[in-house]
Design a protein around this motif. Sequence first.
Motif, PDB file in Angstrom:
ATOM      1  N   ASN A   3       0.811  -1.210   0.000  1.00 44.01           N
ATOM      2  CA  ASN A   3       0.000   0.000   0.000  1.00 44.01           C
ATOM      3  C   ASN A   3       0.849   1.267   0.000  1.00 44.01           C
ATOM      4  N   THR A   4       1.768   1.365  -0.939  1.00 48.87           N
ATOM      5  CA  THR A   4       2.594   2.551  -1.088  1.00 48.87           C
ATOM      6  C   THR A   4       2.489   3.050  -2.524  1.00 48.87           C
ATOM      7  N   LEU A   5       2.150   4.315  -2.685  1.00 44.30           N
ATOM      8  CA  LEU A   5       2.057   4.895  -4.022  1.00 44.30           C
ATOM      9  C   LEU A   5       3.214   5.854  -4.254  1.00 44.30           C
ATOM     10  N   TYR A   6       3.628   5.953  -5.493  1.00 41.89           N
ATOM     11  CA  TYR A   6       4.794   6.755  -5.873  1.00 41.89           C
ATOM     12  C   TYR A   6       4.651   7.084  -7.364  1.00 41.89           C
ATOM     13  N   PRO A   7       5.531   7.906  -7.937  1.00 42.24           N
ATOM     14  CA  PRO A   7       5.474   8.163  -9.390  1.00 42.24           C
ATOM     15  C   PRO A   7       5.718   6.874 -10.169  1.00 42.24           C
ATOM     16  N   ILE A   8       4.773   6.495 -10.996  1.00 37.51           N
ATOM     17  CA  ILE A   8       4.774   5.168 -11.623  1.00 37.51           C
ATOM     18  C   ILE A   8       5.066   5.286 -13.118  1.00 37.51           C
ATOM     19  N   LYS A   9       6.058   4.492 -13.561  1.00 34.82           N
ATOM     20  CA  LYS A   9       6.360   4.368 -14.981  1.00 34.82           C
ATOM     21  C   LYS A   9       5.919   2.978 -15.453  1.00 34.82           C
ATOM     22  N   PHE A  10       5.588   2.880 -16.720  1.00 37.17           N
ATOM     23  CA  PHE A  10       5.095   1.632 -17.288  1.00 37.17           C
ATOM     24  C   PHE A  10       5.981   1.189 -18.448  1.00 37.17           C
ATOM     25  N   GLU A  11       5.955  -0.102 -18.715  1.00 37.80           N
ATOM     26  CA  GLU A  11       6.653  -0.640 -19.878  1.00 37.80           C
ATOM     27  C   GLU A  11       5.930  -0.179 -21.159  1.00 37.80           C
ATOM     28  N   PRO A  12       6.639   0.417 -22.107  1.00 37.03           N
ATOM     29  CA  PRO A  12       5.973   0.806 -23.355  1.00 37.03           C
ATOM     30  C   PRO A  12       5.433  -0.410 -24.098  1.00 37.03           C
ATOM     31  N   ILE A  13       4.254  -0.262 -24.680  1.00 36.83           N
ATOM     32  CA  ILE A  13       3.683  -1.289 -25.547  1.00 36.83           C
ATOM     33  C   ILE A  13       3.898  -0.806 -26.977  1.00 36.83           C
ATOM     34  N   GLU A  47      -8.416  -3.105 -23.473  1.00 40.27           N
ATOM     35  CA  GLU A  47      -8.489  -4.556 -23.295  1.00 40.27           C
ATOM     36  C   GLU A  47      -7.494  -5.259 -24.212  1.00 40.27           C
ATOM     37  N   GLY A  48      -6.675  -6.131 -23.638  1.00 47.09           N
ATOM     38  CA  GLY A  48      -5.662  -6.840 -24.397  1.00 47.09           C
ATOM     39  C   GLY A  48      -4.336  -6.113 -24.476  1.00 47.09           C
ATOM     40  N   ASP A  49      -4.310  -4.850 -24.051  1.00 46.43           N
ATOM     41  CA  ASP A  49      -3.087  -4.045 -24.074  1.00 46.43           C
ATOM     42  C   ASP A  49      -2.978  -3.229 -22.791  1.00 46.43           C
ATOM     43  N   THR A  50      -3.030  -3.898 -21.666  1.00 46.63           N
ATOM     44  CA  THR A  50      -2.950  -3.226 -20.365  1.00 46.63           C
ATOM     45  C   THR A  50      -1.494  -3.000 -19.985  1.00 46.63           C
ATOM     46  N   SER A  51      -1.173  -1.780 -19.573  1.00 51.30           N
ATOM     47  CA  SER A  51       0.194  -1.427 -19.211  1.00 51.30           C
ATOM     48  C   SER A  51       0.668  -2.190 -17.971  1.00 51.30           C
ATOM     49  N   ILE A  52       1.971  -2.485 -17.950  1.00 50.95           N
ATOM     50  CA  ILE A  52       2.627  -3.171 -16.825  1.00 50.95           C
ATOM     51  C   ILE A  52       3.621  -2.205 -16.178  1.00 50.95           C
ATOM     52  N   ILE A  53       3.585  -2.126 -14.849  1.00 50.22           N
ATOM     53  CA  ILE A  53       4.446  -1.202 -14.115  1.00 50.22           C
ATOM     54  C   ILE A  53       5.914  -1.604 -14.292  1.00 50.22           C
ATOM     55  N   ALA A  54       6.773  -0.571 -14.537  1.00 50.15           N
ATOM     56  CA  ALA A  54       8.178  -0.826 -14.841  1.00 50.15           C
ATOM     57  C   ALA A  54       9.122  -0.452 -13.711  1.00 50.15           C
ATOM     58  N   ASN A  55       8.626   0.223 -12.658  1.00 44.10           N
ATOM     59  CA  ASN A  55       9.552   0.715 -11.626  1.00 44.10           C
ATOM     60  C   ASN A  55       8.982   0.507 -10.228  1.00 44.10           C
ATOM     61  N   GLY A  56       9.862   0.543  -9.229  1.00 46.88           N
ATOM     62  CA  GLY A  56       9.440   0.532  -7.832  1.00 46.88           C
ATOM     63  C   GLY A  56       8.920  -0.808  -7.349  1.00 46.88           C
ATOM     64  N   GLU A  57       8.366  -0.803  -6.138  1.00 54.63           N
ATOM     65  CA  GLU A  57       7.956  -2.053  -5.495  1.00 54.63           C
ATOM     66  C   GLU A  57       6.709  -2.669  -6.129  1.00 54.63           C
ATOM     67  N   LEU A  58       6.002  -1.911  -6.944  1.00 55.15           N
ATOM     68  CA  LEU A  58       4.832  -2.453  -7.632  1.00 55.15           C
ATOM     69  C   LEU A  58       5.163  -2.979  -9.029  1.00 55.15           C
ATOM     70  N   LYS A  59       6.437  -2.986  -9.377  1.00 55.01           N
ATOM     71  CA  LYS A  59       6.877  -3.451 -10.696  1.00 55.01           C
ATOM     72  C   LYS A  59       6.308  -4.825 -11.012  1.00 55.01           C
ATOM     73  N   GLY A  60       5.811  -4.970 -12.239  1.00 60.55           N
ATOM     74  CA  GLY A  60       5.261  -6.249 -12.681  1.00 60.55           C
ATOM     75  C   GLY A  60       3.760  -6.345 -12.570  1.00 60.55           C
ATOM     76  N   ASN A  61       3.158  -5.468 -11.759  1.00 58.12           N
ATOM     77  CA  ASN A  61       1.698  -5.427 -11.677  1.00 58.12           C
ATOM     78  C   ASN A  61       1.132  -4.626 -12.859  1.00 58.12           C
ATOM     79  N   SER A  62      -0.117  -4.900 -13.193  1.00 56.51           N
ATOM     80  CA  SER A  62      -0.746  -4.205 -14.312  1.00 56.51           C
ATOM     81  C   SER A  62      -1.456  -2.938 -13.839  1.00 56.51           C
TER      82      SER A  62
END
Length: 323
Positions: A3-13, A47-62
Motif C-alpha cells: 500500500n505505497t504509491l509513488y510516481p509510476i512508470k510503465f513498460e511501453p507497448i 483490453e488486451g493491451d494493459t500497461s505493466i508497471i516498470a519501476n518501484g515495489e509495484l513493478k510487474g503489476n498491471s
Amino acid sequence: MKNTLYPIKFEPILKSKIWGGEKLKNILNKSSQVKNIGESWEISDVEGDTSIIANGELKGNSLKQLLSTFKADLIGEKNYVEFGNTFPLLIKFIDAKEDLSIQLHPNDALAAKRHNSFGKTEMWYVMQADPDAKLIVGFNQPMDSDTYNKHLEEKTLPEILNFDNVKTGDSYFIDGGRVHAIGAGVLLAEIQQTSDITYRVYDWDRVDEAGNRRELHNDLAIEAFNFNMPDNFRVSYSKDENKANLMLNCSYFTTNYLNITTPIIKSNTHDSFLIYMCVAGEITINANGFSTTLKAGETVLIPAALKTVNLITENATLLEVYV
C-alpha cells in the motif's frame, strides 16, 4: 500488492504499423528489434493491451491491478465514481514514416451504441517534424455528406481535405467525428480517451507485404461524421517558463505545457491523477520520498493521493495531463 504509491512508470507497448518508422527507437530510445514501430503506448487500459508497471515495489503489476487496489487514491474520487476500475486515458507516442490512413473516430454516444466503448477524442503535440511534413485535420471547404461521398467514390478525397504544414510545438485537438490523418515525417505525442476504435475511410490505395489492402470502414464512418464542426482544431498556448500554460481543457482531459528551466514544486490541487509526458530534455521527479528520472519520450503517472511533486531540471519540456 503493498500500500505505497509513488510516481509510476510503465513498460511501453510497441506497435508495428505499415506506416511506422525508426524514430521511436532512434530519437525516443524505445528498445525493440521490430521494424516499422509506429506507436508506443505509454499508459493503456485498453483490453488486451494493459500497461505493466516498470519501476518501484509495484513493478510487474498491471495498471488494471493498480486501479482495482488503490481506486480513488490512484485516479481521484470523482474519476473513480465516473470510471470505476477503467483508466480513462490512453497515452501514446507516434512516429509516421509514411502517411497514416484518412480516418475519424466515433463520439461517446455512437461508440457506446456500437462498441460498448468510450468514444475517441484526442489531441496531438508535434515533437519533431521533417521538412514539409503535414497533418490532415478537417476539410478545406464547407462540407456535406453528398459532396464527401462523391469525392470518396471518385477517389479524390485529398482534394477536399485540409493539409497543415507543421513544426515542433504545434498542437491539434481532434474531437470525435472530425476527419484527420498524421502525415509522413511527423513524430508526436497523443493524449486520448481510452479507446482503440478507428474508422478508416481512405488508405492511399497501398498494400502490405502480402499484397493486401487494409480494411476500410466507410459504412460505419458516414454516420460518425460531424460535417458542421468549426475549424477550431489548432491549439494556441503560451510557453512561459516554469509555470503551467493551459493548452486544452475539454470534457475528457486537461493538458498544460511546462517549459522548466529551474527546480519547481508542483501542487496537485485537482481531484485527479497527473500524467507527465517528457517531450524534450530530461527531468527528475520526486514525490512521496521516491525519485525517478524522465527523459524525452518517457511518461510517468502521479497518483491522485500524491499532492506535492518536485520537478528538478535545468531544461525540460513536459505535457501535464489530468482529468
